[in-house]
Design a protein around this motif. Sequence first.
Motif, PDB file in Angstrom:
ATOM      1  N   ASP A  62      37.510  47.928  36.911  1.00  0.00           N
ATOM      2  CA  ASP A  62      37.879  48.836  38.006  1.00  0.00           C
ATOM      3  C   ASP A  62      38.284  48.048  39.252  1.00  0.00           C
ATOM      4  OD1 ASP A  62      37.421  51.068  36.476  1.00  0.00           O
ATOM      5  OD2 ASP A  62      35.396  51.431  37.239  1.00  0.00           O
ATOM      6  N   GLU A  63      37.520  46.995  39.555  1.00  0.00           N
ATOM      7  CA  GLU A  63      37.824  46.179  40.726  1.00  0.00           C
ATOM      8  C   GLU A  63      39.171  45.486  40.568  1.00  0.00           C
ATOM      9  OE1 GLU A  63      37.622  44.234  44.345  1.00  0.00           O
ATOM     10  OE2 GLU A  63      36.436  45.922  43.592  1.00  0.00           O
ATOM     11  N   LEU A  64      39.434  44.937  39.387  1.00  0.00           N
ATOM     12  CA  LEU A  64      40.717  44.262  39.146  1.00  0.00           C
ATOM     13  C   LEU A  64      41.884  45.242  39.235  1.00  0.00           C
ATOM     14  CD1 LEU A  64      39.678  41.893  36.229  1.00  0.00           C
ATOM     15  CD2 LEU A  64      40.468  41.175  38.495  1.00  0.00           C
ATOM     16  N   ASP A  65      41.695  46.450  38.684  1.00  0.00           N
ATOM     17  CA  ASP A  65      42.758  47.463  38.775  1.00  0.00           C
ATOM     18  C   ASP A  65      43.061  47.793  40.234  1.00  0.00           C
ATOM     19  OD1 ASP A  65      43.144  47.681  36.070  1.00  0.00           O
ATOM     20  OD2 ASP A  65      41.767  49.362  35.810  1.00  0.00           O
ATOM     21  N   ALA A  66      42.008  47.897  41.064  1.00  0.00           N
ATOM     22  CA  ALA A  66      42.216  48.187  42.478  1.00  0.00           C
ATOM     23  C   ALA A  66      42.932  47.038  43.172  1.00  0.00           C
ATOM     24  CB  ALA A  66      40.870  48.471  43.150  1.00  0.00           C
ATOM     25  N   LEU A  67      42.530  45.807  42.859  1.00  0.00           N
ATOM     26  CA  LEU A  67      43.166  44.641  43.481  1.00  0.00           C
ATOM     27  C   LEU A  67      44.638  44.529  43.082  1.00  0.00           C
ATOM     28  CD1 LEU A  67      40.303  42.005  43.063  1.00  0.00           C
ATOM     29  CD2 LEU A  67      41.086  43.052  45.204  1.00  0.00           C
ATOM     30  N   ILE A  68      44.927  44.805  41.819  1.00  0.00           N
ATOM     31  CA  ILE A  68      46.322  44.737  41.359  1.00  0.00           C
ATOM     32  C   ILE A  68      47.164  45.799  42.057  1.00  0.00           C
ATOM     33  CG2 ILE A  68      47.800  45.181  39.352  1.00  0.00           C
ATOM     34  CD1 ILE A  68      45.583  43.831  37.645  1.00  0.00           C
ATOM     35  N   ALA A  69      46.627  47.032  42.116  1.00  0.00           N
ATOM     36  CA  ALA A  69      47.364  48.117  42.773  1.00  0.00           C
ATOM     37  C   ALA A  69      47.588  47.805  44.246  1.00  0.00           C
ATOM     38  CB  ALA A  69      46.595  49.436  42.617  1.00  0.00           C
ATOM     39  N   GLU A 259      43.307  39.722  30.834  1.00  0.00           N
ATOM     40  CA  GLU A 259      44.684  40.149  31.088  1.00  0.00           C
ATOM     41  C   GLU A 259      44.881  40.553  32.546  1.00  0.00           C
ATOM     42  OE1 GLU A 259      45.396  43.295  28.363  1.00  0.00           O
ATOM     43  OE2 GLU A 259      45.379  42.013  26.574  1.00  0.00           O
ATOM     44  N   ARG A 260      43.914  41.321  33.081  1.00  0.00           N
ATOM     45  CA  ARG A 260      44.026  41.779  34.468  1.00  0.00           C
ATOM     46  C   ARG A 260      43.972  40.602  35.435  1.00  0.00           C
ATOM     47  NH1 ARG A 260      43.517  45.970  31.588  1.00  0.00           N
ATOM     48  NH2 ARG A 260      42.916  48.027  32.400  1.00  0.00           N
ATOM     49  N   GLU A 261      43.115  39.631  35.152  1.00  0.00           N
ATOM     50  CA  GLU A 261      43.010  38.465  36.037  1.00  0.00           C
ATOM     51  C   GLU A 261      44.307  37.666  36.043  1.00  0.00           C
ATOM     52  OE1 GLU A 261      39.525  36.586  34.482  1.00  0.00           O
ATOM     53  OE2 GLU A 261      38.182  37.584  35.914  1.00  0.00           O
ATOM     54  N   SER A 262      44.929  37.555  34.874  1.00  0.00           N
ATOM     55  CA  SER A 262      46.216  36.846  34.805  1.00  0.00           C
ATOM     56  C   SER A 262      47.279  37.591  35.598  1.00  0.00           C
ATOM     57  CB  SER A 262      46.659  36.703  33.344  1.00  0.00           C
ATOM     58  OG  SER A 262      45.730  35.916  32.616  1.00  0.00           O
ATOM     59  N   GLU A 263      47.304  38.917  35.466  1.00  0.00           N
ATOM     60  CA  GLU A 263      48.281  39.726  36.206  1.00  0.00           C
ATOM     61  C   GLU A 263      48.056  39.607  37.708  1.00  0.00           C
ATOM     62  OE1 GLU A 263      49.830  44.394  36.527  1.00  0.00           O
ATOM     63  OE2 GLU A 263      48.276  43.831  35.079  1.00  0.00           O
ATOM     64  N   LEU A 264      46.813  39.608  38.131  1.00  0.00           N
ATOM     65  CA  LEU A 264      46.508  39.491  39.552  1.00  0.00           C
ATOM     66  C   LEU A 264      46.901  38.129  40.076  1.00  0.00           C
ATOM     67  CD1 LEU A 264      45.219  40.781  42.045  1.00  0.00           C
ATOM     68  CD2 LEU A 264      43.003  39.855  41.302  1.00  0.00           C
ATOM     69  N   ALA A 265      46.676  37.091  39.292  1.00  0.00           N
ATOM     70  CA  ALA A 265      47.054  35.736  39.706  1.00  0.00           C
ATOM     71  C   ALA A 265      48.557  35.629  39.885  1.00  0.00           C
ATOM     72  CB  ALA A 265      46.568  34.727  38.669  1.00  0.00           C
ATOM     73  N   GLU A 266      49.329  36.269  39.015  1.00  0.00           N
ATOM     74  CA  GLU A 266      50.796  36.248  39.143  1.00  0.00           C
ATOM     75  C   GLU A 266      51.244  36.960  40.413  1.00  0.00           C
ATOM     76  OE1 GLU A 266      52.479  37.892  35.634  1.00  0.00           O
ATOM     77  OE2 GLU A 266      51.725  36.307  34.305  1.00  0.00           O
ATOM     78  N   LEU A 267      50.592  38.093  40.730  1.00  0.00           N
ATOM     79  CA  LEU A 267      50.962  38.840  41.926  1.00  0.00           C
ATOM     80  C   LEU A 267      50.604  38.069  43.202  1.00  0.00           C
ATOM     81  CD1 LEU A 267      49.791  42.422  40.840  1.00  0.00           C
ATOM     82  CD2 LEU A 267      52.146  41.708  41.301  1.00  0.00           C
ATOM     83  N   ALA A 268      49.526  37.282  43.103  1.00  0.00           N
ATOM     84  CA  ALA A 268      49.088  36.526  44.287  1.00  0.00           C
ATOM     85  C   ALA A 268      49.879  35.243  44.495  1.00  0.00           C
ATOM     86  CB  ALA A 268      47.594  36.193  44.163  1.00  0.00           C
TER      87      ALA A 268
END
Length: 270
Positions: A62-69, A259-268
Amino acid sequence: MSEQQTEETGDERPEARLERAVRAAEQALIEFEIAVETFRVEVENFSRLHHQKLGPMYSRLDELDALIAEAKAARSGDAEDLRRARDARSLVMPMPGVDELFHDWMGSQGISDDASAMLTDRPVRPPERVRPTEEVRRLYRELVRQAHPDLARDEAERERRDAFIARVNAAYARGEEQALRELAEEWAAGPVPEAVRQLNESEELYARLEWLARRKELLSALARELEDSAIGSMLRMAPEDPDRLLEEIAEQLLAQVSERESELAELAAP
Protein backbone atom coordinates in the motif's frame (compact mmCIF):
# COMPACT_ATOMS: atom_id res chain seq x y z
CA MET A 1 -47.69 -55.55 24.37
CA SER A 2 -44.05 -54.49 24.54
CA GLU A 3 -42.59 -51.80 22.26
CA GLN A 4 -40.51 -54.48 20.49
CA GLN A 5 -43.60 -56.62 19.90
CA THR A 6 -45.46 -53.57 18.70
CA GLU A 7 -42.71 -52.88 16.15
CA GLU A 8 -42.74 -56.48 14.98
CA THR A 9 -46.49 -56.46 14.36
CA GLY A 10 -46.26 -53.17 12.52
CA ASP A 11 -48.62 -51.49 15.01
CA GLU A 12 -46.03 -49.04 16.38
CA ARG A 13 -47.47 -45.84 17.73
CA PRO A 14 -46.94 -42.84 15.40
CA GLU A 15 -45.55 -40.90 18.38
CA ALA A 16 -42.78 -43.46 18.85
CA ARG A 17 -41.64 -43.11 15.23
CA LEU A 18 -41.82 -39.32 15.55
CA GLU A 19 -39.77 -39.41 18.73
CA ARG A 20 -37.05 -41.44 17.00
CA ALA A 21 -37.03 -38.85 14.22
CA VAL A 22 -36.56 -36.09 16.80
CA ARG A 23 -33.65 -37.93 18.43
CA ALA A 24 -32.01 -38.52 15.05
CA ALA A 25 -32.47 -34.86 14.12
CA GLU A 26 -30.94 -33.77 17.43
CA GLN A 27 -27.83 -35.88 16.89
CA ALA A 28 -27.51 -34.75 13.27
CA LEU A 29 -27.73 -31.11 14.37
CA ILE A 30 -25.04 -31.63 17.00
CA GLU A 31 -22.71 -33.21 14.43
CA PHE A 32 -23.34 -30.32 12.05
CA GLU A 33 -22.71 -27.77 14.80
CA ILE A 34 -19.43 -29.49 15.67
CA ALA A 35 -18.35 -29.25 12.02
CA VAL A 36 -19.29 -25.57 11.80
CA GLU A 37 -17.53 -24.70 15.07
CA THR A 38 -14.43 -26.62 13.97
CA PHE A 39 -14.28 -24.67 10.73
CA ARG A 40 -14.93 -21.39 12.56
CA VAL A 41 -11.93 -22.04 14.85
CA GLU A 42 -9.75 -22.91 11.85
CA VAL A 43 -10.81 -19.73 10.04
CA GLU A 44 -10.13 -17.63 13.16
CA ASN A 45 -6.69 -19.15 13.68
CA PHE A 46 -5.76 -18.87 10.00
CA SER A 47 -6.95 -15.26 9.95
CA ARG A 48 -4.71 -14.41 12.90
CA LEU A 49 -1.68 -16.13 11.36
CA HIS A 50 -2.41 -14.50 8.00
CA HIS A 51 -2.46 -11.06 9.64
CA GLN A 52 0.69 -11.68 11.68
CA LYS A 53 2.74 -13.11 8.84
CA LEU A 54 1.48 -11.17 5.81
CA GLY A 55 0.11 -7.95 7.29
CA PRO A 56 3.44 -6.06 7.02
CA MET A 57 3.76 -7.07 3.36
CA TYR A 58 0.29 -5.77 2.52
CA SER A 59 1.13 -2.52 4.34
CA ARG A 60 4.38 -2.19 2.38
CA LEU A 61 2.53 -2.71 -0.92
CA ASP A 62 0.00 0.00 0.00
CA GLU A 63 2.82 2.39 0.89
CA LEU A 64 4.67 1.68 -2.37
CA ASP A 65 1.48 2.17 -4.40
CA ALA A 66 0.98 5.56 -2.72
CA LEU A 67 4.59 6.58 -3.33
CA ILE A 68 4.41 5.57 -7.00
CA ALA A 69 1.13 7.44 -7.52
CA GLU A 70 2.58 10.53 -5.80
CA ALA A 71 5.74 10.37 -7.92
CA LYS A 72 3.66 10.18 -11.12
CA ALA A 73 1.47 13.07 -9.99
CA ALA A 74 4.51 15.19 -9.14
CA ARG A 75 5.89 14.61 -12.64
CA SER A 76 2.71 15.26 -14.58
CA GLY A 77 0.82 17.71 -12.39
CA ASP A 78 -2.32 16.25 -13.98
CA ALA A 79 -5.50 16.61 -11.92
CA GLU A 80 -6.45 12.96 -12.44
CA ASP A 81 -2.99 11.80 -11.37
CA LEU A 82 -3.25 14.01 -8.28
CA ARG A 83 -6.61 12.43 -7.44
CA ARG A 84 -5.19 8.94 -7.83
CA ALA A 85 -2.30 9.86 -5.55
CA ARG A 86 -4.69 11.11 -2.86
CA ASP A 87 -6.79 7.96 -3.14
CA ALA A 88 -3.73 5.72 -2.90
CA ARG A 89 -2.44 7.62 0.13
CA SER A 90 -5.84 7.31 1.84
CA LEU A 91 -5.52 3.52 1.70
CA VAL A 92 -2.25 3.55 3.63
CA MET A 93 -2.74 2.83 7.31
CA PRO A 94 -1.70 5.80 9.45
CA MET A 95 1.47 5.57 11.46
CA PRO A 96 0.67 4.07 14.87
CA GLY A 97 1.02 6.07 18.04
CA VAL A 98 3.61 5.25 20.66
CA ASP A 99 1.24 3.06 22.67
CA GLU A 100 0.28 1.03 19.60
CA LEU A 101 3.84 0.87 18.36
CA PHE A 102 5.05 -0.72 21.59
CA HIS A 103 1.98 -2.91 22.14
CA ASP A 104 3.18 -6.34 23.37
CA TRP A 105 6.82 -5.14 23.26
CA MET A 106 7.00 -3.97 26.85
CA GLY A 107 6.27 -6.14 29.85
CA SER A 108 6.77 -6.09 33.59
CA GLN A 109 10.43 -7.03 33.03
CA GLY A 110 11.01 -4.34 30.41
CA ILE A 111 11.37 -4.93 26.68
CA SER A 112 9.99 -8.26 25.45
CA ASP A 113 12.10 -11.09 24.01
CA ASP A 114 10.71 -10.55 20.52
CA ALA A 115 11.42 -6.81 20.59
CA SER A 116 14.94 -7.46 21.86
CA ALA A 117 15.49 -10.00 19.10
CA MET A 118 14.38 -7.52 16.45
CA LEU A 119 16.75 -4.88 17.77
CA THR A 120 19.73 -7.25 17.99
CA ASP A 121 19.16 -9.19 14.74
CA ARG A 122 18.45 -12.39 16.64
CA PRO A 123 15.79 -14.70 15.15
CA VAL A 124 12.25 -13.72 16.12
CA ARG A 125 9.80 -16.40 17.17
CA PRO A 126 7.35 -17.20 14.35
CA PRO A 127 3.65 -16.53 14.95
CA GLU A 128 2.12 -19.11 17.27
CA ARG A 129 0.50 -21.90 15.27
CA VAL A 130 -2.78 -22.98 16.81
CA ARG A 131 -4.31 -25.88 14.94
CA PRO A 132 -6.16 -28.51 16.99
CA THR A 133 -4.58 -31.96 16.83
CA GLU A 134 -6.61 -35.06 15.98
CA GLU A 135 -6.77 -35.97 19.68
CA VAL A 136 -8.01 -32.49 20.56
CA ARG A 137 -10.66 -32.80 17.86
CA ARG A 138 -11.74 -36.20 19.20
CA LEU A 139 -12.02 -34.94 22.78
CA TYR A 140 -13.95 -31.90 21.60
CA ARG A 141 -16.45 -33.94 19.60
CA GLU A 142 -17.08 -36.34 22.48
CA LEU A 143 -17.63 -33.51 24.95
CA VAL A 144 -20.03 -31.68 22.66
CA ARG A 145 -21.99 -34.89 22.01
CA GLN A 146 -22.37 -35.45 25.75
CA ALA A 147 -22.93 -31.91 27.01
CA HIS A 148 -24.64 -30.09 24.15
CA PRO A 149 -27.32 -27.66 25.43
CA ASP A 150 -29.85 -28.97 22.92
CA LEU A 151 -30.00 -32.20 24.94
CA ALA A 152 -31.32 -30.34 28.02
CA ARG A 153 -34.93 -30.85 29.06
CA ASP A 154 -35.32 -27.83 31.31
CA GLU A 155 -33.97 -24.28 31.46
CA ALA A 156 -31.65 -24.84 34.45
CA GLU A 157 -29.98 -27.80 32.74
CA ARG A 158 -29.64 -25.79 29.51
CA GLU A 159 -27.90 -22.95 31.35
CA ARG A 160 -25.49 -25.39 32.99
CA ARG A 161 -24.68 -26.96 29.63
CA ASP A 162 -24.35 -23.56 27.92
CA ALA A 163 -21.74 -22.44 30.48
CA PHE A 164 -19.86 -25.74 30.24
CA ILE A 165 -19.80 -25.80 26.41
CA ALA A 166 -18.49 -22.22 26.39
CA ARG A 167 -15.47 -23.45 28.35
CA VAL A 168 -15.10 -26.44 26.01
CA ASN A 169 -15.14 -24.17 22.95
CA ALA A 170 -12.51 -21.88 24.49
CA ALA A 171 -10.18 -24.80 25.25
CA TYR A 172 -10.68 -26.19 21.75
CA ALA A 173 -9.93 -22.83 20.14
CA ARG A 174 -6.61 -22.77 22.02
CA GLY A 175 -5.86 -26.40 21.12
CA GLU A 176 -5.47 -27.35 24.81
CA GLU A 177 -5.65 -31.13 25.05
CA GLN A 178 -5.08 -31.32 28.81
CA ALA A 179 -7.79 -28.75 29.48
CA LEU A 180 -10.27 -30.79 27.43
CA ARG A 181 -9.34 -33.96 29.35
CA GLU A 182 -9.96 -32.15 32.63
CA LEU A 183 -13.30 -30.88 31.34
CA ALA A 184 -14.24 -34.43 30.34
CA GLU A 185 -13.48 -35.62 33.87
CA GLU A 186 -15.47 -32.72 35.31
CA TRP A 187 -18.49 -33.55 33.17
CA ALA A 188 -18.31 -37.25 34.06
CA ALA A 189 -18.18 -36.38 37.78
CA GLY A 190 -21.02 -33.85 37.54
CA PRO A 191 -24.67 -34.36 38.37
CA VAL A 192 -26.36 -37.16 36.48
CA PRO A 193 -29.05 -35.71 34.25
CA GLU A 194 -32.58 -36.73 35.09
CA ALA A 195 -34.08 -39.46 32.96
CA VAL A 196 -35.40 -38.03 29.76
CA ARG A 197 -39.16 -37.83 29.91
CA GLN A 198 -40.84 -39.89 27.24
CA LEU A 199 -42.65 -37.56 24.86
CA ASN A 200 -46.13 -38.69 24.05
CA GLU A 201 -47.67 -35.52 22.69
CA SER A 202 -47.34 -35.21 18.93
CA GLU A 203 -47.61 -31.42 19.16
CA GLU A 204 -44.55 -31.23 21.40
CA LEU A 205 -42.52 -33.48 19.10
CA TYR A 206 -43.49 -31.52 16.01
CA ALA A 207 -42.58 -28.28 17.79
CA ARG A 208 -39.17 -29.76 18.62
CA LEU A 209 -38.59 -30.76 14.99
CA GLU A 210 -39.50 -27.28 13.84
CA TRP A 211 -37.05 -25.73 16.31
CA LEU A 212 -34.30 -28.08 15.13
CA ALA A 213 -35.01 -27.13 11.52
CA ARG A 214 -34.74 -23.41 12.33
CA ARG A 215 -31.49 -24.01 14.20
CA LYS A 216 -30.10 -25.92 11.20
CA GLU A 217 -30.96 -22.97 8.94
CA LEU A 218 -29.09 -20.56 11.20
CA LEU A 219 -26.03 -22.83 11.30
CA SER A 220 -26.16 -23.26 7.52
CA ALA A 221 -26.16 -19.48 7.08
CA LEU A 222 -23.14 -19.21 9.41
CA ALA A 223 -21.33 -21.97 7.53
CA ARG A 224 -21.94 -20.23 4.20
CA GLU A 225 -20.71 -16.94 5.64
CA LEU A 226 -17.51 -18.59 6.87
CA GLU A 227 -16.92 -20.43 3.59
CA ASP A 228 -17.56 -17.34 1.47
CA SER A 229 -15.29 -15.08 3.52
CA ALA A 230 -11.87 -14.23 2.11
CA ILE A 231 -10.07 -16.25 4.79
CA GLY A 232 -12.51 -19.15 4.55
CA SER A 233 -12.06 -19.33 0.78
CA MET A 234 -8.28 -19.32 1.19
CA LEU A 235 -8.42 -22.02 3.86
CA ARG A 236 -10.58 -24.28 1.69
CA MET A 237 -7.90 -24.10 -1.01
CA ALA A 238 -5.44 -25.96 1.24
CA PRO A 239 -7.31 -27.48 4.22
CA GLU A 240 -4.55 -30.00 4.95
CA ASP A 241 -1.59 -27.61 4.71
CA PRO A 242 -2.61 -23.97 5.29
CA ASP A 243 0.93 -23.10 6.40
CA ARG A 244 2.20 -23.88 2.90
CA LEU A 245 -0.52 -21.65 1.45
CA LEU A 246 0.73 -18.79 3.62
CA GLU A 247 4.25 -19.36 2.32
CA GLU A 248 3.05 -19.28 -1.29
CA ILE A 249 1.13 -16.04 -0.71
CA ALA A 250 4.17 -14.53 1.03
CA GLU A 251 6.33 -15.38 -2.00
CA GLN A 252 3.84 -13.70 -4.33
CA LEU A 253 3.68 -10.59 -2.13
CA LEU A 254 7.48 -10.37 -1.97
CA ALA A 255 7.62 -10.49 -5.76
CA GLN A 256 5.04 -7.69 -5.96
CA VAL A 257 7.00 -5.61 -3.45
CA SER A 258 10.15 -6.06 -5.53
CA GLU A 259 8.33 -4.97 -8.69
CA ARG A 260 6.90 -1.87 -7.00
CA GLU A 261 10.29 -0.91 -5.56
CA SER A 262 11.88 -1.17 -9.01
CA GLU A 263 9.11 0.98 -10.51
CA LEU A 264 9.53 3.58 -7.78
CA ALA A 265 13.30 3.67 -8.27
CA GLU A 266 12.80 4.34 -12.00
CA LEU A 267 10.38 7.19 -11.27
CA ALA A 268 12.82 8.69 -8.76
CA ALA A 269 15.74 8.56 -11.18
CA PRO A 270 16.68 11.93 -12.67
